[in-house]
Enzyme design. Structure first.
Site, PDB file in Angstrom:
ATOM      1  N   PHE A 149      -2.608   5.539  -1.783  1.00 44.52           N
ATOM      2  CA  PHE A 149      -3.393   6.108  -0.680  1.00 44.52           C
ATOM      3  C   PHE A 149      -4.887   5.842  -0.831  1.00 44.52           C
ATOM      4  O   PHE A 149      -5.624   5.903   0.152  1.00 44.52           O
ATOM      5  CB  PHE A 149      -3.151   7.629  -0.590  1.00 44.52           C
ATOM      6  CG  PHE A 149      -3.974   8.440  -1.565  1.00 44.52           C
ATOM      7  CD1 PHE A 149      -5.285   8.809  -1.260  1.00 44.52           C
ATOM      8  CD2 PHE A 149      -3.465   8.808  -2.803  1.00 44.52           C
ATOM      9  CE1 PHE A 149      -6.054   9.533  -2.165  1.00 44.52           C
ATOM     10  CE2 PHE A 149      -4.221   9.532  -3.708  1.00 44.52           C
ATOM     11  CZ  PHE A 149      -5.528   9.891  -3.391  1.00 44.52           C
ATOM     12  N   ARG A 177       0.410   8.457   3.280  1.00 38.49           N
ATOM     13  CA  ARG A 177      -0.639   9.454   3.523  1.00 38.49           C
ATOM     14  C   ARG A 177      -1.752   8.929   4.429  1.00 38.49           C
ATOM     15  O   ARG A 177      -2.414   9.700   5.103  1.00 38.49           O
ATOM     16  CB  ARG A 177      -1.205   9.943   2.195  1.00 38.49           C
ATOM     17  CG  ARG A 177      -0.184  10.853   1.501  1.00 38.49           C
ATOM     18  CD  ARG A 177      -0.737  11.459   0.255  1.00 38.49           C
ATOM     19  NE  ARG A 177      -0.229  10.743  -0.911  1.00 38.49           N
ATOM     20  CZ  ARG A 177      -0.563  11.041  -2.156  1.00 38.49           C
ATOM     21  NH1 ARG A 177      -1.401  12.012  -2.407  1.00 38.49           N
ATOM     22  NH2 ARG A 177      -0.051  10.358  -3.163  1.00 38.49           N
ATOM     23  N   CYS A 281      -9.154   4.523  -9.053  1.00 41.49           N
ATOM     24  CA  CYS A 281      -8.614   4.179 -10.373  1.00 41.49           C
ATOM     25  C   CYS A 281      -9.724   3.628 -11.258  1.00 41.49           C
ATOM     26  O   CYS A 281      -9.558   3.511 -12.461  1.00 41.49           O
ATOM     27  CB  CYS A 281      -7.483   3.176 -10.257  1.00 41.49           C
ATOM     28  SG  CYS A 281      -8.055   1.585  -9.707  1.00 41.49           S
TER      29      CYS A 281
HETATM   30  P1  NAD Z   1       1.699   7.061  -5.978  1.00 41.17           P
HETATM   31  O1  NAD Z   1       2.225   6.497  -7.242  1.00 41.17           O
HETATM   32  O2  NAD Z   1       2.059   8.445  -5.598  1.00 41.17           O
HETATM   33  O3  NAD Z   1       2.146   6.156  -4.731  1.00 41.17           O
HETATM   34  C1  NAD Z   1       1.987   4.761  -4.745  1.00 41.17           C
HETATM   35  C2  NAD Z   1       3.024   4.147  -3.827  1.00 41.17           C
HETATM   36  O4  NAD Z   1       4.336   4.425  -4.342  1.00 41.17           O
HETATM   37  C3  NAD Z   1       2.994   4.700  -2.410  1.00 41.17           C
HETATM   38  O5  NAD Z   1       3.197   3.633  -1.505  1.00 41.17           O
HETATM   39  C4  NAD Z   1       4.148   5.673  -2.394  1.00 41.17           C
HETATM   40  O6  NAD Z   1       4.734   5.824  -1.122  1.00 41.17           O
HETATM   41  C5  NAD Z   1       5.126   5.065  -3.353  1.00 41.17           C
HETATM   42  N1  NAD Z   1       5.966   6.068  -4.030  1.00 41.17           N
HETATM   43  C6  NAD Z   1       5.735   7.397  -4.132  1.00 41.17           C
HETATM   44  N2  NAD Z   1       6.707   7.984  -4.851  1.00 41.17           N
HETATM   45  C7  NAD Z   1       7.559   7.011  -5.220  1.00 41.17           C
HETATM   46  C8  NAD Z   1       8.765   6.991  -5.994  1.00 41.17           C
HETATM   47  N3  NAD Z   1       9.253   8.102  -6.549  1.00 41.17           N
HETATM   48  N4  NAD Z   1       9.373   5.819  -6.181  1.00 41.17           N
HETATM   49  C9  NAD Z   1       8.871   4.694  -5.655  1.00 41.17           C
HETATM   50  N5  NAD Z   1       7.736   4.648  -4.916  1.00 41.17           N
HETATM   51  C10 NAD Z   1       7.095   5.789  -4.707  1.00 41.17           C
HETATM   52  O7  NAD Z   1       0.117   6.878  -6.034  1.00 41.17           O
HETATM   53  P2  NAD Z   1      -0.980   7.464  -5.046  1.00 41.17           P
HETATM   54  O8  NAD Z   1      -1.110   8.935  -5.270  1.00 41.17           O
HETATM   55  O9  NAD Z   1      -0.773   6.960  -3.668  1.00 41.17           O
HETATM   56  O10 NAD Z   1      -2.277   6.723  -5.603  1.00 41.17           O
HETATM   57  C11 NAD Z   1      -3.022   7.198  -6.692  1.00 41.17           C
HETATM   58  C12 NAD Z   1      -2.600   6.532  -7.971  1.00 41.17           C
HETATM   59  O11 NAD Z   1      -2.739   5.127  -7.867  1.00 41.17           O
HETATM   60  C13 NAD Z   1      -3.472   6.945  -9.145  1.00 41.17           C
HETATM   61  O12 NAD Z   1      -2.658   7.093 -10.291  1.00 41.17           O
HETATM   62  C14 NAD Z   1      -4.407   5.764  -9.306  1.00 41.17           C
HETATM   63  O13 NAD Z   1      -4.968   5.609 -10.589  1.00 41.17           O
HETATM   64  C15 NAD Z   1      -3.503   4.641  -8.987  1.00 41.17           C
HETATM   65  N6  NAD Z   1      -4.248   3.451  -8.615  1.00 41.17           N
HETATM   66  C16 NAD Z   1      -4.254   2.413  -9.494  1.00 41.17           C
HETATM   67  C17 NAD Z   1      -4.973   1.278  -9.206  1.00 41.17           C
HETATM   68  C18 NAD Z   1      -4.976   0.121 -10.149  1.00 41.17           C
HETATM   69  O14 NAD Z   1      -5.263  -0.974  -9.709  1.00 41.17           O
HETATM   70  N7  NAD Z   1      -4.649   0.300 -11.405  1.00 41.17           N
HETATM   71  C19 NAD Z   1      -5.685   1.190  -8.006  1.00 41.17           C
HETATM   72  C20 NAD Z   1      -5.657   2.272  -7.134  1.00 41.17           C
HETATM   73  C21 NAD Z   1      -4.919   3.400  -7.441  1.00 41.17           C
END
Ligand code: NAD
Length: 498
Positions: A149, A177, A281
């Site tokens: 998100f 979201r 992140c």
């Molecule tokens: P999230 O892991 O909740 O969701 C990421 C994606 O996975 C979404 O598209 C979501 O719909 C999907 N998803 C959710 N639950 C799932 C499940 N059980 N099985 C499979 N897919 C599922 O993450 P978020 O809250 O949207 O984003 C924040 C997180 O992303 C933080 O941990 C942040 O550090 C990380 N992030 C990492 C980077 C990077 O490049 N390392 C960049 C941006 C964000």
């Protein structure tokens, strides 16, 4: 109530699964739209469209593919204000930061405009008698991206920019979201001249991700999100024979040496810790000042700077940051603040129970500062992903280096110093993927590439840059000869170059 849609085969398509997810306005707490959650059949329809369109797109010469990218880049500029306000209304980041989100994606599109050059292979003439060897890069076919998100414009573009420029068809599963900007990006790609089917947006949750991982026609999956899900997506994709890169969570440290310019460091740390409400992140939620004198001076300056911060609705041009994305996320951040207190850290500034006059229902969390946080605390070990800054006091350079190195996450890290030797040693030895030297948010420019170490990244190729081109293509090596005349030779021995 608005109902959002998928984007399949070049047009908006209503969801049919009967499942929906609420899309909030984080400024008010009200539900502003419903996003459809795809089932396996809806995902399969997108893949079928992508599969049918992809060979023609791959056969389109790379300069023509690049022209679509150039035009898309122009349209992003034209629609910048509209996209930024849409992004801000669902995510909650302030408008200027929403523009930054789009700009960082646009920069990857600019890089992708160089695809004719990026896909050129190597050629060796005369590798053996009359033998030439050359390599070529070919697209994988249909590939997918699953995005978080917190960057609803930039991260989709990290992925579909290089994927589409190199001749693939792309299925984007954005965060449920804030799903509206990805839809608009897909529409603008069509306006830029992309054939229908090459970029599909399938809204959804875990069910859509499961369908992506199970679909035999999807050859590669790029994931960005939290670490447990990243790890599971990586394992499942690999077991299904798909190429996968899966970026996870983070807890970036800023090590402040006694010789640092503290005023500059504080300005940098405040922006990196609290910008976008800490929902990055590459945010900087931990600072490790070296020595008690540095810690005391840093803390005093941080407190003064935090007192001047302005939290406001995302449309307020004077706000430094806006609300967090959801009520659930606000509650989670506040639970971590409580955990820090119970673990014995010193809560210097408490951002809980922050309310904004006129926006009482919004998901706001005030800036929070902890001192005397220690590495054994769970509130230190976990990613909080909110406007919470933790001071971990260390006594030596080496202790600061080891602190960042030993943390389970290894996305980004920063060192603040005037000492070149120390900075160089730090960059060399720290076990973190992206290092900033007096740079608080070391997000690499579009022609390098982005990726963390340890539990911040699973897989071996980074996002965008040349790694992005490698991830979305496979290499073929051709060894050729064109014999004319001479004796016919037969050999049962492996040919060597002796
Ligand atoms: P999230 O892991 O909740 O969701 C990421 C994606 O996975 C979404 O598209 C979501 O719909 C999907 N998803 C959710 N639950 C799932 C499940 N059980 N099985 C499979 N897919 C599922 O993450 P978020 O809250 O949207 O984003 C924040 C997180 O992303 C933080 O941990 C942040 O550090 C990380 N992030 C990492 C980077 C990077 O490049 N390392 C960049 C941006 C964000």
């Amino acid at each position: 109530m608005r109902t959002l849609s998928h984007f399949i085969d070049g047009r908006r398509v209503d969801g049919v699964s009967g499942r929906f997810s609420d899309v909030f306005d984080p400024n008010t707490g009200a539900v502003q739209a419903q996003a459809p959650l795809a089932n396996a059949a809806e995902l399969a329809a997108a893949v079928a469209s992508a599969k049918a369109a992809q060979p023609g797109w791959a056969a389109t010469n790379p300069q023509r593919r690049a022209r679509v990218m150039f035009e898309f880049k122009r349209l992003l500029d034209v629609h910048m204000d509209e996209l930024a306000s849409l992004l801000s209304s669902e995510h909650g980041k302030v408008i200027a930061d929403s523009r930054g989100d789009i700009m960082r994606g646009l920069e990857v599109i600019e890089f992708a405009c160089g695809v004719p050059h990026l896909m050129k292979g190597d050629y060796t003439q005369g590798a053996g008698p009359g033998i030439d060897v050359y390599s070529m890069r070919q697209p994988l076919g249909v590939v997918a991206g699953i995005t978080p998100f917190n960057f609803p414009a930039m991260i989709p573009m990290w992925m579909f920019g290089p994927a589409i420029a190199t001749g693939n068809a792309f299925i984007l599963k954005p965060s449920e979201r804030d799903p509206s900007v990805p839809l608009r990006l897909a529409e603008l790609m069509i306006e830029a001249g992309l054939p229908p089917g090459i970029l599909n947006v399938v809204q959804g949750d875990k069910a859509a991700v499961d369908a992506i991982l199970e679909h035999p026609d999807i050859k590669a999956v790029s994931f960005v999100g939290s670490s447990d899900i990243a790890q599971s997506v990586y394992a499942r994709a690999a077991a299904a024979g798909k190429r996968c890169q899966a970026m996870g969570g983070a807890k970036n440290h800023g090590v402040v040496l006694p010789d640092a310019d503290l005023d500059r460091a504080v300005a940098d740390i405040i922006g990196a810790a609290y910008g976008s409400a800490g929902e990055r992140c590459m945010a900087l939620p931990v600072v490790a000042p070296v020595g008690e004198a540095t810690a005391d001076a840093l803390r005093a300056k941080l407190v003064a700077a935090i007192e001047g911060l302005r939290v406001g609705v995302s449309t307020d041009p004077d706000a430094d940051y806006g609300p967090v994305v959801s009520a659930a996320h606000k509650a989670r951040i506040e639970a971590y603040i409580q955990m820090g207190v119970e673990e014995g850290a010193e809560l210097v500034i408490d951002g809980r129970d922050f309310t904004l006059q006129g926006a009482e229902g919004g998901f706001f969390v005030g800036p929070t500062l902890f001192d005397r946080v220690t590495p054994n605390m769970k509130s230190y070990q976990d990613e909080i992903f909110g406007p919470v800054l933790q001071i971990v006091r260390v006594q030596t350079f080496d202790e600061g280096l080891q602190l960042a190195t030993r943390h389970q996450y290894g996305n980004g890290v920063a060192i603040f110093t005037r000492n070149g030797d120390a900075a160089r040693q730090f960059a060399d030895q720290v076990e973190v993927g992206m290092v900033g030297i007096n740079v608080p948010l070391p997000v690499p420019v579009a022609y390098h590439s982005f990726g963390g170490w340890k539990r911040s990244g699973f897989g071996d190729l980074n996002q965008y840059g040349e790694d992005g081109v490698r991830f979305y293509t496979r290499q073929k090596i051709v060894t050729q000869r064109w014999p004319s005349g001479g004796e016919v030779e037969q050999s049962f021995v492996i040919p060597t170059m002796r």
